[in-house]
Write a protein that holds these residues in place. Structure first.
Motif, PDB file in Angstrom:
ATOM      1  N   ASP A   1      18.190  47.294 -34.336  1.00 19.62           N
ATOM      2  CA  ASP A   1      19.406  46.659 -34.836  1.00 19.62           C
ATOM      3  C   ASP A   1      20.343  47.729 -35.385  1.00 19.62           C
ATOM      4  O   ASP A   1      19.891  48.717 -35.974  1.00 19.62           O
ATOM      5  CB  ASP A   1      19.086  45.658 -35.947  1.00 19.62           C
ATOM      6  N   ALA A   2      21.636  47.530 -35.200  1.00 14.16           N
ATOM      7  CA  ALA A   2      22.638  48.454 -35.732  1.00 14.16           C
ATOM      8  C   ALA A   2      23.855  47.660 -36.165  1.00 14.16           C
ATOM      9  O   ALA A   2      24.135  46.583 -35.629  1.00 14.16           O
ATOM     10  CB  ALA A   2      23.020  49.503 -34.686  1.00 14.16           C
TER      11      ALA A   2
ATOM     12  N   ALA B   1      24.353  51.579 -26.285  1.00 11.44           N
ATOM     13  CA  ALA B   1      22.905  51.740 -26.126  1.00 11.44           C
ATOM     14  C   ALA B   1      22.299  50.684 -25.213  1.00 11.44           C
ATOM     15  O   ALA B   1      21.232  50.908 -24.625  1.00 11.44           O
ATOM     16  CB  ALA B   1      22.222  51.700 -27.485  1.00 11.44           C
ATOM     17  N   THR B   2      22.932  49.520 -25.096  1.00 13.79           N
ATOM     18  CA  THR B   2      22.373  48.444 -24.274  1.00 13.79           C
ATOM     19  C   THR B   2      22.907  48.452 -22.848  1.00 13.79           C
ATOM     20  O   THR B   2      22.560  47.575 -22.055  1.00 13.79           O
ATOM     21  CB  THR B   2      22.671  47.068 -24.902  1.00 13.79           C
ATOM     22  N   THR B   3      23.738  49.426 -22.498  1.00  7.09           N
ATOM     23  CA  THR B   3      24.226  49.522 -21.127  1.00  7.09           C
ATOM     24  C   THR B   3      23.036  49.613 -20.171  1.00  7.09           C
ATOM     25  O   THR B   3      22.166  50.469 -20.337  1.00  7.09           O
ATOM     26  CB  THR B   3      25.129  50.754 -20.952  1.00  7.09           C
ATOM     27  N   GLY B   4      23.001  48.712 -19.195  1.00  6.69           N
ATOM     28  CA  GLY B   4      21.877  48.682 -18.271  1.00  6.69           C
ATOM     29  C   GLY B   4      20.589  48.184 -18.897  1.00  6.69           C
ATOM     30  O   GLY B   4      19.510  48.381 -18.326  1.00  6.69           O
ATOM     31  N   ASP B   5      20.696  47.535 -20.069  1.00  2.00           N
ATOM     32  CA  ASP B   5      19.511  47.056 -20.805  1.00  2.00           C
ATOM     33  C   ASP B   5      18.529  48.181 -21.096  1.00  2.00           C
ATOM     34  O   ASP B   5      17.308  47.974 -21.134  1.00  2.00           O
ATOM     35  CB  ASP B   5      18.798  45.935 -20.025  1.00  2.00           C
ATOM     36  N   PHE B   6      19.064  49.399 -21.324  1.00  2.00           N
ATOM     37  CA  PHE B   6      18.164  50.543 -21.479  1.00  2.00           C
ATOM     38  C   PHE B   6      17.311  50.435 -22.739  1.00  2.00           C
ATOM     39  O   PHE B   6      16.122  50.742 -22.718  1.00  2.00           O
ATOM     40  CB  PHE B   6      18.958  51.851 -21.481  1.00  2.00           C
ATOM     41  N   LEU B   7      17.898  50.017 -23.842  1.00  2.00           N
ATOM     42  CA  LEU B   7      17.157  49.833 -25.088  1.00  2.00           C
ATOM     43  C   LEU B   7      17.549  48.504 -25.717  1.00  2.00           C
ATOM     44  O   LEU B   7      18.705  48.069 -25.598  1.00  2.00           O
ATOM     45  CB  LEU B   7      17.444  50.979 -26.068  1.00  2.00           C
ATOM     46  N   PRO B   8      16.611  47.839 -26.419  1.00  3.04           N
ATOM     47  CA  PRO B   8      16.877  46.500 -26.961  1.00  3.04           C
ATOM     48  C   PRO B   8      17.638  46.522 -28.293  1.00  3.04           C
ATOM     49  O   PRO B   8      17.147  46.052 -29.325  1.00  3.04           O
ATOM     50  CB  PRO B   8      15.479  45.912 -27.118  1.00  3.04           C
ATOM     51  N   TYR B   9      18.856  47.086 -28.267  1.00  2.00           N
ATOM     52  CA  TYR B   9      19.693  47.089 -29.461  1.00  2.00           C
ATOM     53  C   TYR B   9      20.342  45.726 -29.666  1.00  2.00           C
ATOM     54  O   TYR B   9      20.697  45.043 -28.699  1.00  2.00           O
ATOM     55  CB  TYR B   9      20.787  48.142 -29.360  1.00  2.00           C
TER      56      TYR B   9
END
Length: 230
Positions: free
Chosen positions: A92-93, A102-110
């Protein structure tokens, strides 16, 4: 030969919270390629909060609106091919731009959250509530005070904190991201957890108390390009 780092940031006022969790409760929630990293047969969940500062890509200045933000992540410890690292259940941020990047392409679950951290006479108060659309509004509310000078880490404390890579699995492809920083300078903490719902996917509740907790004032980190695992 390792490629050059691609991003750097500083972590300030970082708090580690760790709870032991039965391994069978975590196994369904990690990619099948990964193995839980256990300490004396015990799995651990970590909740880590900090203020990120001076976030920037290599050779570029900080991105306006995404260089400084508060972050709160929930993680466990895993290994693959003899290498140990971290798997994140959530990050979370409080910066919408940082979350979007950070969530571009679902790369990390931010996920986007409303957060605040304040210090008064040596006591810190941290509050977070997730407000991301279509997400459960997980909450962490706690206060803490540093009660020691920097410590000499014992074996478990080093095992929990000295982690230099993470794995993520967007679109069914497993990637590893290596990171680089100095060894942690840790201090002991006392505090109170007022509310903690940060791992709602688990069939047990976290104890509403601090378990193993450590504070670190500052750390500079570098991130390397993602590597797809075979």
């Amino acid at each position: 030969m390792k490629k050059p780092w691609i991003m750097t940031q500083e972590w300030h006022n970082l708090l580690f919270l760790h709870w032991p969790i039965p391994p069978d409760l975590l196994l369904p929630h990690i990619p099948q390629e990964l193995e839980l990293d256990l300490y004396d047969g015990q799995a651990w969940v970590g909740v880590v909060l900090f203020k990120a500062k001076r976030t920037r890509p290599r050779l570029l200045p900080p991105v306006p609106g995404a260089g400084t933000y508060l972050e709160l992540n929930v993680r466990t410890y895993v290994k693959l091919n003899g290498k140990s690292g971290v798997f994140f259940f959530s990050l979370d941020a409080d910066s919408p731009l940082a979350v979007k990047t950070a969530t571009t392409g679902d790369f990390l679950p931010y996920r986007h959250a409303r957060m605040a951290i304040e210090e008064h006479r040596g006591t810190w108060r941290f509050q977070s509530k997730r407000i991301h659309e279509h997400s459960f509004s997980e909450i962490l509310d706690l206060s803490f005070r540093v009660i020691s000078p920097p410590i000499v880490k014992n074996e478990l404390e080093g095992w929990l904190t000295e982690r230099y890579c993470l794995w993520t699995k967007p679109k069914n492809r497993l990637f590893r991201v290596d990171i680089e920083h100095d060894p942690w300078q840790l201090e002991y903490v006392k505090g109170t957890v007022y509310r903690n719902t940060m791992a709602s996917f688990l069939p047990v509740d976290f104890p509403q108390e601090l378990a193993i907790t450590h504070y670190s004032e500052w750390q500079k980190v570098r991130f390397f390009p993602p590597v797809q695992e075979q």
